[in-house]
Design an enzyme around this catalytic site. Structure first.
Site, short mmCIF file in Angstrom:
data_model
loop_
_atom_site.label_atom_id
_atom_site.label_comp_id
_atom_site.label_asym_id
_atom_site.label_seq_id
_atom_site.Cartn_x
_atom_site.Cartn_y
_atom_site.Cartn_z
N ASP A 16 0.85 -1.18 0.00
CA ASP A 16 0.00 0.00 0.00
C ASP A 16 0.89 1.24 0.00
O ASP A 16 2.12 1.13 -0.11
CB ASP A 16 -0.96 -0.02 1.19
CG ASP A 16 -0.26 -0.01 2.54
OD1 ASP A 16 0.94 0.31 2.61
OD2 ASP A 16 -0.93 -0.33 3.54
N ALA A 17 0.30 2.40 0.17
CA ALA A 17 1.07 3.66 0.12
C ALA A 17 2.12 3.75 1.23
O ALA A 17 3.11 4.47 1.09
CB ALA A 17 0.12 4.85 0.21
#
Length: 133
Positions: A16-17
């Site tokens: 994810d980020a």
């Protein structure tokens, strides 16, 4: 019971980020480990044989700690139950011996066209039965 261990590197596409592996990607890693397990039994076209294929019937996953970008993980697959139509696998994901995730995955054999349950191929069933002892 036999098991296989497969090593994977974590890439940006897996995270994810925040650089943490997205939870559903653990299921992808487990799928790959089951495929490698089947390959180790001599079944190279592991998703399908004859007119049948495996589909995931049930999944139970426990997340313990996150994997991160550029980690190397080891994913295991071990059959623990065998029916005439289903196989249950116990699976783990570790990093340097630390348990990150564990799961139990039940797969079922279905006909490729009708998607109806079908008995496991005789040779495949025999090989799996040897592994589950």
């Amino acid at each position: 019971m036999a098991s296989t261990s497969t090593e994977f590197r974590i890439y940006i596409e897996d995270t994810d980020a925040g650089g943490i592996v997205y939870y559903v990607n653990y299921l992808k890693f487990m799928e790959r480990a089951r495929t490698e397990f089947m390959r180790s039994l001599g079944f190279n076209k592991t998703a399908m044989w004859d007119d049948s294929m495996f589909v995931v019937h049930r999944v139970e996953v426990d997340y313990k700690a996150p994997a991160r970008l550029d980690d190397t993980i080891v994913v295991t697959a071990r059959p623990i139950e065998l029916g005439r139509v289903t196989v249950v696998f116990e699976q783990t994901v570790t990093r340097n011996g630390e348990l990150l995730c564990s799961g139990v995955v039940k797969v079922a054999s279905v006909h490729g066209q009708t998607m109806k349950p079908t008995r496991l191929n005789g040779e495949l069933y025999t090989r799996l039965k040897e592994e589950v002892k």
